[in-house]
Design a protein around this motif. Structure first.
Motif, PDB file in Angstrom:
ATOM      1  N   HIS A  48      22.656  17.993   3.159  1.00 16.44           N
ATOM      2  CA  HIS A  48      22.567  17.197   2.332  1.00 16.44           C
ATOM      3  C   HIS A  48      20.930  16.490   2.276  1.00 16.44           C
ATOM      4  O   HIS A  48      20.017  17.236   3.603  1.00 16.44           O
ATOM      5  CB  HIS A  48      22.708  15.044   2.344  1.00 16.44           C
ATOM      6  CG  HIS A  48      24.641  15.141   2.617  1.00 16.44           C
ATOM      7  ND1 HIS A  48      25.022  14.046   1.695  1.00 16.44           N
ATOM      8  CD2 HIS A  48      25.481  16.027   2.238  1.00 16.44           C
ATOM      9  CE1 HIS A  48      26.290  14.245   1.687  1.00 16.44           C
ATOM     10  NE2 HIS A  48      26.722  15.419   2.252  1.00 16.44           N
ATOM     11  N   TRP A  97      21.098  12.880   7.094  1.00 20.45           N
ATOM     12  CA  TRP A  97      21.882  13.779   6.598  1.00 20.45           C
ATOM     13  C   TRP A  97      22.823  14.444   7.061  1.00 20.45           C
ATOM     14  O   TRP A  97      23.478  15.122   7.708  1.00 20.45           O
ATOM     15  CB  TRP A  97      21.186  14.498   6.265  1.00 20.45           C
ATOM     16  CG  TRP A  97      19.450  14.144   5.537  1.00 20.45           C
ATOM     17  CD1 TRP A  97      17.769  14.009   6.685  1.00 20.45           C
ATOM     18  CD2 TRP A  97      18.928  13.083   4.416  1.00 20.45           C
ATOM     19  NE1 TRP A  97      17.615  13.517   5.504  1.00 20.45           N
ATOM     20  CE2 TRP A  97      17.976  12.650   4.634  1.00 20.45           C
ATOM     21  CE3 TRP A  97      20.518  12.803   3.291  1.00 20.45           C
ATOM     22  CZ2 TRP A  97      16.937  12.669   3.496  1.00 20.45           C
ATOM     23  CZ3 TRP A  97      19.199  12.383   2.063  1.00 20.45           C
ATOM     24  CH2 TRP A  97      17.974  12.401   2.236  1.00 20.45           C
ATOM     25  N   HIS A 109      27.545   9.831  -4.547  1.00 19.99           N
ATOM     26  CA  HIS A 109      26.481  11.051  -4.063  1.00 19.99           C
ATOM     27  C   HIS A 109      25.750  12.154  -4.752  1.00 19.99           C
ATOM     28  O   HIS A 109      26.846  13.381  -6.056  1.00 19.99           O
ATOM     29  CB  HIS A 109      27.044  12.313  -3.216  1.00 19.99           C
ATOM     30  CG  HIS A 109      26.125  13.357  -2.535  1.00 19.99           C
ATOM     31  ND1 HIS A 109      25.119  13.469  -1.621  1.00 19.99           N
ATOM     32  CD2 HIS A 109      26.882  14.478  -1.914  1.00 19.99           C
ATOM     33  CE1 HIS A 109      24.877  14.569  -1.523  1.00 19.99           C
ATOM     34  NE2 HIS A 109      26.205  15.494  -2.098  1.00 19.99           N
ATOM     35  N   HIS A 160      24.600  15.679  -5.453  1.00 16.64           N
ATOM     36  CA  HIS A 160      24.843  17.241  -4.696  1.00 16.64           C
ATOM     37  C   HIS A 160      23.201  18.048  -4.830  1.00 16.64           C
ATOM     38  O   HIS A 160      23.685  18.528  -6.224  1.00 16.64           O
ATOM     39  CB  HIS A 160      26.554  17.754  -4.961  1.00 16.64           C
ATOM     40  CG  HIS A 160      26.566  19.067  -4.115  1.00 16.64           C
ATOM     41  ND1 HIS A 160      27.927  18.772  -2.843  1.00 16.64           N
ATOM     42  CD2 HIS A 160      25.843  19.763  -4.237  1.00 16.64           C
ATOM     43  CE1 HIS A 160      27.525  19.609  -2.620  1.00 16.64           C
ATOM     44  NE2 HIS A 160      26.283  20.708  -3.444  1.00 16.64           N
ATOM     45  N   ASP A 162      21.565   8.485  -0.973  1.00 11.67           N
ATOM     46  CA  ASP A 162      22.212   9.674  -0.799  1.00 11.67           C
ATOM     47  C   ASP A 162      23.855   9.404  -1.292  1.00 11.67           C
ATOM     48  O   ASP A 162      24.674  10.370  -0.941  1.00 11.67           O
ATOM     49  CB  ASP A 162      22.173   9.991   0.492  1.00 11.67           C
ATOM     50  CG  ASP A 162      22.945  11.540   0.207  1.00 11.67           C
ATOM     51  OD1 ASP A 162      22.216  12.560  -0.603  1.00 11.67           O
ATOM     52  OD2 ASP A 162      23.114  12.062   1.375  1.00 11.67           O
ATOM     53  N   HIS A 175      31.244  10.448  -2.586  1.00  9.04           N
ATOM     54  CA  HIS A 175      31.467  11.221  -1.011  1.00  9.04           C
ATOM     55  C   HIS A 175      32.367   9.757  -0.278  1.00  9.04           C
ATOM     56  O   HIS A 175      32.406   9.957   0.976  1.00  9.04           O
ATOM     57  CB  HIS A 175      29.919  11.379  -0.573  1.00  9.04           C
ATOM     58  CG  HIS A 175      29.728  12.054   0.140  1.00  9.04           C
ATOM     59  ND1 HIS A 175      30.344  12.252   1.421  1.00  9.04           N
ATOM     60  CD2 HIS A 175      29.764  13.442   0.269  1.00  9.04           C
ATOM     61  CE1 HIS A 175      29.719  13.195   2.534  1.00  9.04           C
ATOM     62  NE2 HIS A 175      29.399  14.116   1.143  1.00  9.04           N
TER      63      HIS A 175
END
Lengths: 382, 382, 382
Positions: free
Chosen positions: A312, A355, C187, C189, C198, C231
């Motif tokens: 990520h 992340w 998320h 991606h 994120d 996510h």
């Protein structure tokens, strides 16, 4: 431990009238609520603080609009907007809360302490100019995640076995002591050794019987990220842990190889479940760097399945395949790593925060009980 | 037959006292023992002889040291060092010996003789400037390894079907005779033919019924490593063997294409088990070259799974993907080959010996009974 | 609907004497028969007409030769050549006909109409310079192929969710409304957002509870083909449909990006079966272009398996991986797409016709009942 911001209490989303677009003031008010609700982040996520401030107008719960043009047919359910009919909504909410609690527990436990650490650098002893490494293969108990003990067949009581790291041109001796109930051998995967040092039973050597020892010796040839592992009854023996990184540093480094962190990440999916360096989430190890640093990750797949590794927040620059430089570096955020392959990548840590970093075959990384298996984090601290 | 060096008798490792580091003299004494124990290597491994001499101080059994710093917690088991309590150790040893014997038997049988050889070059007949190839599809019995007969659906009684090899710009006719109990067609996978020659039932042609024949004709377009196979009920028909290599040689060869050996390696994993060119180990065919020669390997995957192909001892230089040159050649030792893909690589045979060459999804290559399935060898003779 | 040429009546192959090589006149006579037998092709295959004429001497049933040198051992069965013994041959023929009829039915139904179309472009609304997109996640019924209804968890009642397309440097807000019975998150991606945008529960944000909404906001960073998806409990939530394309157009286009058709192709293999953009064959959507046009295909894998995508008749030029340009474009006809990966390719549509386009793991594309799942077509019209 990651101690992330707590979810907002349900009524926090119920204060704005239906159909009203949330104003900037609403966002800010809620941001303040969040800030209060959230205990101080532990060091593992402290890098995120400033970003959170910068984007104060986002990342916040807002209230559903009654009918958005993008979703003309959608019916806003009765339980939305603070007027939840108790039983149904309560049951949905309770179920969701229970699931979320399991997910949170996993994240908060990360990185969880377990006994044993795999892949520790093995210092050689010098014997007349030869770097000598000794590895003893034997059966142990290995903790893959807190409380989960599995039988492992390990080199020097570690899964993965200790990291062997030499320099191109070094004279190297690896002595294997077999204390397993089966014969075994070591194959130096990717290392272009003379044939009789290649570790294939009945082709290049006899198998090393239980109780026996065996010595391999060669001059470290082609540099790069390689592996050593059993090549006898290998589906079982490698699956149980008889594997490790064998890294040959080049005589002449390329400029792109000047990094701050050099990290080996060995993937496995055998009898120990889905693991990174012998551990499953939340017992996996985060990779930690400072903002602006460069991290080299050496992916190695010792399993039986492909694992597309997804990072990520930042991309990876792929420099080497199986220890050989690619004709030109190329970028990606998801790198497909097949069994036996090694891929070296560089991450320029230019985006602070914690992340997620995981296999993108989702059932290798998450269940309805939360994240597990092939999940870790790259933490970029400011 | 490979006749490899025999394992040393157990007492050969019991002659050095516990805790003593094996001396160079010990190594050499044992090397001599080994040399005596090993019958002369058969021609298949004769290339290794000199290397074996060069590294006389290695590749030999040594005695376990009692407690190495690398393995501080390890307990040297009682049965180690010549003082084995009879029952337990005997049973471990007997079990290991029994397993090793099965492994040895497989290796010694390699390359095992079976009836039928797939992928034989099919000479065309010329008809008014057209190269005409005829393939008859019918049901046969096929021996994948000694004594293992399977039902195959084959072109010209071979699995893979005969290799068709033409030159860019050639006028080509392929006549299919269907003697199967099902309809079938031929699709020229990767060959950019006119649409009505593409072999997809009900889109580009009617299916070819049992008893019927059908003729395809086109001018050989894009050169490279391509395939031909059924495109009707294909999961079954290709799985049973209706497939083959279709190679179009370029009008203008690149310098890198000047090789000594040009080898097609078709991977499959259907009803016939894990096979290379229609055979499972030990009935797979070794690739043989002389030291200094160049081998081109054309990987083709006609199966349903990816197979990361790993070559020991030397790297592969990847030149083409699906018949198209890569922008620049790149090197690896493990090449992930997915269904439908073709990859062309060059191996510079600069390391003599018998090199294992196998799929690195280990359960495709080895069980506790020894190697099987997707295993062969690249033999570099001096 | 594709209305392809009908198979010839069996006696059409019985008119040439055994052992006689079919003459050009025979071919032409049969070509005429075919032309009569085939109703006018529907528009979907009209592009093939001229090619069919050009290759009038090929693509036609011919009669088997009695004994070809290529197949010395083959026995021409008694039922071949018009002298079929009634019972056995009749039963083989009936079985083959029944199977072929099922295959034909599928092809003729393509592209089959189903309710719902996934991946529709979502127009943003502008709010003080911010492009605002709203997506509502809720449970729906989704028709993957005619009559096959599945439970889906969808954004804006589409699977895949609506396509979000912005420009590098745009300020973007995505508001998620959760009407699911579970918490969820989004998320982005591949998009290098600030950490708190994120979308990873308990690491970067609290989960968004049932009935809650949540707003993400960032400035569109690295351009390319990205994705957005859940996510949280993602193996289930993404498998059920919570996914979509997130495309960031670059400020500065490369010359190679000037195309006529820009097509997103999202692969999935979860609870909805093998799908392209949420539909299984014959309900998949063909890609349509004119001869000479360039098509960009953005492959995105949201499933749990690799899918090597094979295009017939033309090659693909790979330009981007995960939104990042490859160092140099390279060509292939079979592109291995792993979960989480995006690959952008260009097809120069220089070969007219209806070209099968499918995953080459054959059991993802065809059964004995005909094509299904991961199959579509690239149609190049003249």
């Amino acid at each position: 431990m990651i101690d992330s911001r707590r979810p907002l209490p349900p009524d926090a989303t119920a204060t704005v009238g239906e159909g009203k677009t949330p104003s900037r003031r609403d966002f800010i008010r809620r941001a303040a609520l969040t800030a209060i609700a959230a205990p101080a982040a532990a060091s593992i996520i402290s890098g995120c603080d400033d970003d959170r401030k910068k984007s104060a107008s986002s990342g916040q719960p807002v209230q559903s609009v009654a009918s958005s043009p993008a979703s003309p047919k959608s019916q806003i359910p009765a339980e939305h907007g603070g007027t939840l009919p108790t039983p149904a909504a309560g049951s949905v909410s309770a179920t969701a809360d229970a699931m979320d609690a399991m997910h949170e527990k996993g994240i908060k436990a990360f990185p969880a302490r377990t006994a044993g650490k795999g892949g520790q650098l093995l210092p050689p002893r010098m014997e007349k100019g030869v770097k000598v490494f000794e590895v003893t293969a034997r059966k142990i108990q290995w903790e893959t995640e807190p409380g989960k003990m599995v039988e492992a067949w390990a080199y020097n009581d570690q899964v993965p076995g200790p990291q062997i790291r030499v320099r191109e041109g070094d004279r190297v001796r690896v002595i294997l002591h077999n204390q397993l109930p089966e014969s075994t051998v070591i194959h130096f995967h990717g290392v272009e050794v003379p044939n009789d040092q290649d570790g294939v039973p009945f082709i290049t050597q006899p198998p090393v019987k239980p109780g026996q020892s065996y010595s391999y010796e060669f001059t470290a040839p082609n540099p790069g990220s390689h592996m050593y592992h059993s090549h006898h009854n290998s589906a079982k023996q490698v699956g149980l842990g008889l594997l490790g990184a064998f890294i040959i540093e080049p005589k002449q480094k390329r400029a792109i190889e000047n990094v701050d962190v050099d990290y080996v990440l060995i993937l496995n999916d055998g009898m120990h479940g889905y693991t990174f360096n012998g551990k499953g989430f939340p017992a996996t190890e985060p990779i930690v760097a400072k903002l602006g640093q460069k991290v080299r990750i050496r992916f190695m797949n010792e399993g039986m399945m492909i694992h597309p590794m997804h990072l990520h927040g930042m991309h990876m620059t792929v420099i080497d395949k199986d220890g050989w430089p690619q004709p030109a570096p190329w970028r990606c955020d998801t790198l497909n790593v097949a069994p036996g392959e090694r891929w070296d990548v560089i991450v320029n840590c230019n985006n602070p925060g914690v992340w997620a970093f995981h296999c993108h075959i989702l059932p290798h990384a998450e269940s309805d009980h939360g994240m597990f298996g092939m999940v870790t984090a790259l933490i970029v601290n400011k």
